[in-house]
Motif scaffolding. Structure first.
Motif, PDB file in Angstrom:
ATOM      1  N   GLU A 127       3.925  11.540  10.118  1.00 58.44           N
ATOM      2  CA  GLU A 127       4.941  10.524   9.604  1.00 58.44           C
ATOM      3  C   GLU A 127       4.037   9.608   8.657  1.00 58.44           C
ATOM      4  N   ARG A 128       5.202   8.751   8.301  1.00 54.65           N
ATOM      5  CA  ARG A 128       5.309   7.502   7.048  1.00 54.65           C
ATOM      6  C   ARG A 128       5.813   7.184   6.564  1.00 54.65           C
ATOM      7  N   VAL A 129       5.371   5.678   6.299  1.00 56.65           N
ATOM      8  CA  VAL A 129       7.110   4.807   5.953  1.00 56.65           C
ATOM      9  C   VAL A 129       5.838   4.594   4.600  1.00 56.65           C
ATOM     10  N   VAL A 130       7.291   5.030   3.358  1.00 56.82           N
ATOM     11  CA  VAL A 130       6.772   4.556   2.290  1.00 56.82           C
ATOM     12  C   VAL A 130       7.510   3.442   1.497  1.00 56.82           C
ATOM     13  N   LEU A 131       7.000   2.678   0.215  1.00 50.76           N
ATOM     14  CA  LEU A 131       7.849   1.886  -0.656  1.00 50.76           C
ATOM     15  C   LEU A 131       8.061   2.318  -2.006  1.00 50.76           C
ATOM     16  N   PRO A 132       8.620   1.740  -3.221  1.00 45.31           N
ATOM     17  CA  PRO A 132       8.919   1.745  -4.265  1.00 45.31           C
ATOM     18  C   PRO A 132       7.505   0.621  -4.201  1.00 45.31           C
ATOM     19  N   PRO A 133       6.413   1.350  -6.024  1.00 44.78           N
ATOM     20  CA  PRO A 133       5.228   0.856  -6.379  1.00 44.78           C
ATOM     21  C   PRO A 133       6.243  -0.866  -6.523  1.00 44.78           C
ATOM     22  N   ALA A 134       7.155  -1.396  -6.516  1.00 45.07           N
ATOM     23  CA  ALA A 134       7.270  -2.006  -6.636  1.00 45.07           C
ATOM     24  C   ALA A 134       6.814  -3.559  -5.532  1.00 45.07           C
ATOM     25  N   ALA A 135       7.615  -3.088  -4.991  1.00 43.45           N
ATOM     26  CA  ALA A 135       7.754  -2.982  -3.278  1.00 43.45           C
ATOM     27  C   ALA A 135       6.086  -3.126  -2.800  1.00 43.45           C
ATOM     28  N   GLU A 163       3.363  -3.826  -4.521  1.00 43.93           N
ATOM     29  CA  GLU A 163       2.238  -4.787  -5.002  1.00 43.93           C
ATOM     30  C   GLU A 163       3.058  -6.212  -4.135  1.00 43.93           C
ATOM     31  N   ALA A 164       4.005  -6.241  -4.220  1.00 42.48           N
ATOM     32  CA  ALA A 164       4.537  -7.414  -3.179  1.00 42.48           C
ATOM     33  C   ALA A 164       4.241  -7.654  -1.747  1.00 42.48           C
ATOM     34  N   MET A 165       3.729  -6.674  -0.678  1.00 42.32           N
ATOM     35  CA  MET A 165       3.260  -6.299   0.755  1.00 42.32           C
ATOM     36  C   MET A 165       2.696  -8.145   1.099  1.00 42.32           C
ATOM     37  N   PRO A 166       2.285  -8.326   1.892  1.00 44.16           N
ATOM     38  CA  PRO A 166       1.248  -9.467   1.974  1.00 44.16           C
ATOM     39  C   PRO A 166       0.236  -8.747   2.435  1.00 44.16           C
ATOM     40  N   GLN A 167      -1.182  -9.394   2.694  1.00 44.61           N
ATOM     41  CA  GLN A 167      -2.369  -8.655   3.035  1.00 44.61           C
ATOM     42  C   GLN A 167      -2.558  -8.642   4.340  1.00 44.61           C
ATOM     43  N   ASP A 168      -1.925  -9.806   4.508  1.00 44.97           N
ATOM     44  CA  ASP A 168      -1.860  -9.771   6.966  1.00 44.97           C
ATOM     45  C   ASP A 168      -1.665  -8.392   6.975  1.00 44.97           C
ATOM     46  N   THR A 169      -2.212  -7.719   8.076  1.00 44.92           N
ATOM     47  CA  THR A 169      -1.801  -6.775   8.308  1.00 44.92           C
ATOM     48  C   THR A 169      -0.838  -7.113   9.363  1.00 44.92           C
ATOM     49  N   ASP A 170      -0.510  -8.067  10.181  1.00 47.75           N
ATOM     50  CA  ASP A 170       0.345  -7.564  10.960  1.00 47.75           C
ATOM     51  C   ASP A 170       1.693  -8.224   9.674  1.00 47.75           C
ATOM     52  N   ALA A 171       1.732  -8.942   9.317  1.00 44.24           N
ATOM     53  CA  ALA A 171       2.832  -9.729   8.076  1.00 44.24           C
ATOM     54  C   ALA A 171       2.847  -8.528   7.536  1.00 44.24           C
ATOM     55  N   ALA A 172       1.712  -6.934   7.040  1.00 37.19           N
ATOM     56  CA  ALA A 172       2.093  -6.165   6.129  1.00 37.19           C
ATOM     57  C   ALA A 172       3.348  -5.157   6.624  1.00 37.19           C
ATOM     58  N   GLU A 205       4.981  -6.107   9.394  1.00 41.14           N
ATOM     59  CA  GLU A 205       6.715  -6.559   9.682  1.00 41.14           C
ATOM     60  C   GLU A 205       7.651  -6.342   8.150  1.00 41.14           C
ATOM     61  N   TYR A 206       6.683  -7.043   7.287  1.00 41.07           N
ATOM     62  CA  TYR A 206       6.976  -6.592   5.941  1.00 41.07           C
ATOM     63  C   TYR A 206       7.360  -5.262   5.338  1.00 41.07           C
ATOM     64  N   LEU A 207       6.703  -4.209   5.661  1.00 38.87           N
ATOM     65  CA  LEU A 207       6.757  -2.636   5.104  1.00 38.87           C
ATOM     66  C   LEU A 207       8.645  -2.096   6.225  1.00 38.87           C
ATOM     67  N   LEU A 208       8.305  -2.597   7.580  1.00 39.46           N
ATOM     68  CA  LEU A 208       9.586  -1.505   8.172  1.00 39.46           C
ATOM     69  C   LEU A 208      10.794  -3.023   7.900  1.00 39.46           C
ATOM     70  N   ALA A 209      10.556  -3.861   7.354  1.00 39.82           N
ATOM     71  CA  ALA A 209      11.962  -4.489   6.792  1.00 39.82           C
ATOM     72  C   ALA A 209      12.206  -4.243   5.832  1.00 39.82           C
TER      73      ALA A 209
END
Length: 184
Positions: A106-114, A116-125, A127-131
């Protein structure tokens, strides 16, 4: 319009097997672990282990007699501990008696534009992905045969019906390559 050709027997068997695995994994619901399956030609398996015939559904035995490429999937119960899917797959290898393999993840996917805006830090990324409001949860089942075709099934949680499972030979090219590498 070009005529639609019938799939080769090995591709048809692999597609059937991946669909069966996707259905099997789907019965357990969402938020499941990575699952790995060895794929073996049923006729050959029964030749080497005739006692297994008693454990198979009679319809499987009929299909196996009629279709030399009929595949049986054997879930691998005790997978090695690995920090991620790539490491797990890189550590797998199969004896020559295994004709192919499949993995469910199972994976979480985002549109390409989203993405690109994902933070580089693993924990922040994470959190960004899940929210993220545009995130999509998907289940991927990818299978490949040794020196043969691949097949993928993709189901989204938002469209969680068997009729809406996307299918094709290379829907997830990176995962197809990783699955193939286990068969080298």
């Amino acid at each position: 319009m070009e005529p639609v050709s019938e799939p080769s027997p090995d591709l048809a068997a692999l597609a059937d097997s991946v669909r069966e695995i996707e259905h099997h994994v789907g019965e357990a619901g969402w938020d499941g672990p990575v699952r790995v399956f060895a794929l073996v030609r049923t006729q050959e398996m029964l030749r080497t282990e005739p006692g297994l015939a008693a454990r198979l559904d009679p319809s499987v035995l009929v299909s196996a007699r009629e279709q030399p490429w009929h595949l049986t999937s054997v879930e691998q119960e005790e997978l090695p501990v690995a920090p991620d899917l790539e490491t797990l797959l890189a550590g797998l290898s199969w004896p020559s008696t295994v004709d192919g393999m499949a993995v469910s993840v199972e994976r979480v996917v985002l549109p390409p534009a989203a993405e690109e805006a994902m933070p580089q830090d693993t924990d922040a990324a994470l959190e960004y992905l899940l929210a993220h409001p545009e995130r999509q949860d998907v289940r991927l089942v990818v299978g490949a045969l040794r020196d043969g075709p691949s097949w993928c099934a993709v189901r989204s949680r938002a469209n969680d019906t068997a009729e809406q499972v996307g299918q094709g030979p290379d829907l997830v090219p990176g995962l197809v390559a990783a699955v193939r590498s286990t068969l080298d």
